[in-house]
Design a protein around this motif. Structure first.
Motif, PDB file in Angstrom:
ATOM      1  N   LYS A 101      -8.035  -6.394  33.611  1.00  0.00           N
ATOM      2  CA  LYS A 101     -10.092  -6.564  33.230  1.00  0.00           C
ATOM      3  C   LYS A 101     -10.109  -7.488  31.623  1.00  0.00           C
ATOM      4  O   LYS A 101     -11.017  -8.119  31.303  1.00  0.00           O
ATOM      5  CB  LYS A 101      -9.863  -4.705  31.558  1.00  0.00           C
ATOM      6  N   GLU A 126     -17.736   0.756  35.951  1.00  0.00           N
ATOM      7  CA  GLU A 126     -16.140   1.581  36.037  1.00  0.00           C
ATOM      8  C   GLU A 126     -15.870   0.647  37.433  1.00  0.00           C
ATOM      9  O   GLU A 126     -16.907   0.902  38.178  1.00  0.00           O
ATOM     10  CB  GLU A 126     -16.638   2.868  35.980  1.00  0.00           C
ATOM     11  N   PRO A 157      -4.359  -1.616  33.679  1.00  0.00           N
ATOM     12  CA  PRO A 157      -6.142  -2.413  33.695  1.00  0.00           C
ATOM     13  C   PRO A 157      -5.643  -3.632  32.759  1.00  0.00           C
ATOM     14  O   PRO A 157      -6.744  -4.019  33.190  1.00  0.00           O
ATOM     15  CB  PRO A 157      -7.235  -1.707  33.806  1.00  0.00           C
ATOM     16  N   LEU A 165     -10.968   1.067  35.881  1.00  0.00           N
ATOM     17  CA  LEU A 165     -11.028   0.811  35.130  1.00  0.00           C
ATOM     18  C   LEU A 165     -11.893  -0.032  34.339  1.00  0.00           C
ATOM     19  O   LEU A 165     -13.167   0.297  35.169  1.00  0.00           O
ATOM     20  CB  LEU A 165     -10.169  -1.202  34.862  1.00  0.00           C
ATOM     21  N   LYS A 166     -12.561   0.193  32.994  1.00  0.00           N
ATOM     22  CA  LYS A 166     -14.385   0.289  32.601  1.00  0.00           C
ATOM     23  C   LYS A 166     -14.534  -1.584  32.001  1.00  0.00           C
ATOM     24  O   LYS A 166     -12.889  -1.814  30.374  1.00  0.00           O
ATOM     25  CB  LYS A 166     -14.549   1.534  31.922  1.00  0.00           C
ATOM     26  N   THR A 167     -14.534  -2.332  32.102  1.00  0.00           N
ATOM     27  CA  THR A 167     -15.132  -3.687  32.145  1.00  0.00           C
ATOM     28  C   THR A 167     -16.191  -3.219  30.398  1.00  0.00           C
ATOM     29  O   THR A 167     -16.019  -1.617  29.845  1.00  0.00           O
ATOM     30  CB  THR A 167     -16.296  -4.628  32.476  1.00  0.00           C
ATOM     31  N   SER A 168     -16.114  -4.501  29.951  1.00  0.00           N
ATOM     32  CA  SER A 168     -16.594  -3.615  28.304  1.00  0.00           C
ATOM     33  C   SER A 168     -18.124  -4.119  28.849  1.00  0.00           C
ATOM     34  O   SER A 168     -18.289  -4.165  29.711  1.00  0.00           O
ATOM     35  CB  SER A 168     -16.351  -5.218  27.834  1.00  0.00           C
ATOM     36  N   THR A 184     -19.872  -7.526  29.834  1.00  0.00           N
ATOM     37  CA  THR A 184     -19.426  -7.573  30.952  1.00  0.00           C
ATOM     38  C   THR A 184     -20.337  -7.090  31.845  1.00  0.00           C
ATOM     39  O   THR A 184     -20.993  -7.642  32.404  1.00  0.00           O
ATOM     40  CB  THR A 184     -18.034  -7.266  31.477  1.00  0.00           C
ATOM     41  N   ARG A 231      -9.289  -0.189  41.560  1.00  0.00           N
ATOM     42  CA  ARG A 231      -8.933  -1.133  42.116  1.00  0.00           C
ATOM     43  C   ARG A 231      -8.847  -1.905  43.849  1.00  0.00           C
ATOM     44  O   ARG A 231      -9.020  -2.800  43.030  1.00  0.00           O
ATOM     45  CB  ARG A 231      -7.106  -0.458  41.855  1.00  0.00           C
ATOM     46  N   ILE A 282     -11.389 -10.003  33.393  1.00  0.00           N
ATOM     47  CA  ILE A 282     -13.228  -9.761  34.116  1.00  0.00           C
ATOM     48  C   ILE A 282     -13.810 -10.274  32.567  1.00  0.00           C
ATOM     49  O   ILE A 282     -14.633 -10.685  32.554  1.00  0.00           O
ATOM     50  CB  ILE A 282     -12.798  -8.429  34.878  1.00  0.00           C
ATOM     51  N   ASP A 283     -13.130  -9.927  31.924  1.00  0.00           N
ATOM     52  CA  ASP A 283     -14.237  -9.363  30.157  1.00  0.00           C
ATOM     53  C   ASP A 283     -13.922 -11.351  29.752  1.00  0.00           C
ATOM     54  O   ASP A 283     -15.382 -11.527  29.910  1.00  0.00           O
ATOM     55  CB  ASP A 283     -13.780  -8.499  29.558  1.00  0.00           C
ATOM     56  N   SER A 328     -14.092  -0.988  26.192  1.00  0.00           N
ATOM     57  CA  SER A 328     -14.208  -0.140  27.597  1.00  0.00           C
ATOM     58  C   SER A 328     -15.646   0.497  27.699  1.00  0.00           C
ATOM     59  O   SER A 328     -15.153   1.461  28.055  1.00  0.00           O
ATOM     60  CB  SER A 328     -13.100   0.615  27.758  1.00  0.00           C
TER      61      SER A 328
END
Length: 128
Positions: free
Chosen positions: A94, A57, A90, A7-10, A13, A60, A97-98, A53
């Motif tokens: 995600k 990166e 994700p 996944l890709k965070t913001s 983040t 998992r 996380i964000d 996004s």
């Protein structure tokens, strides 16, 4: 079912993790777990949480490792429902996380140092 392992965070983040890494020397694989923990502790749904996004990166294994099922159960408890695999990762991971990265930064800034942050997270600090 399509299994997603990355996944890709913001972007925000990613910036928070870089800032905290430089201040604490904690790596993203540690910071991401703190972020999820703070977000889950909010005990409110992230179903409507929106973010871009454009950030870091992560895979998992880095995020949940051998404890993936425990993270999923915690997130399902917050959402008060079972979450299918496609939604869990994700999207929900995600979102936690964000959202949690913003909380983590506030918590760390309030504590002012890594030692005080750790004490605060343990409930023994003077900033609690």
């Amino acid at each position: 079912m399509r299994v997603v392992f990355r996944l890709k965070t913001s972007k925000k983040t990613e910036q928070i993790f870089k800032e905290l890494e430089s201040r604490t020397h904690l790596k993203p694989f540690t910071l991401v777990k703190h972020a999820i923990a703070w977000s889950v502790k909010e005990d409110t749904s992230v179903a409507d949480f929106k973010s871009d996004s454009l950030g870091l990166e992560l895979n998992r294994q880095t995020i949940t490792g051998d404890y993936d099922i425990y993270f999923k159960v915690l997130i399902e408890q917050v959402e008060n429902r079972q979450i299918n695999e496609d939604d869990y990762f994700p999207f929900f991971v995600k979102a936690h996380i964000d959202r949690g990265a913003l909380i983590l930064l506030d918590m760390y800034n309030h504590a002012g140092s890594l030692d005080r942050y750790i004490k605060q997270t343990l409930g023994v600090g003077d900033t609690v």
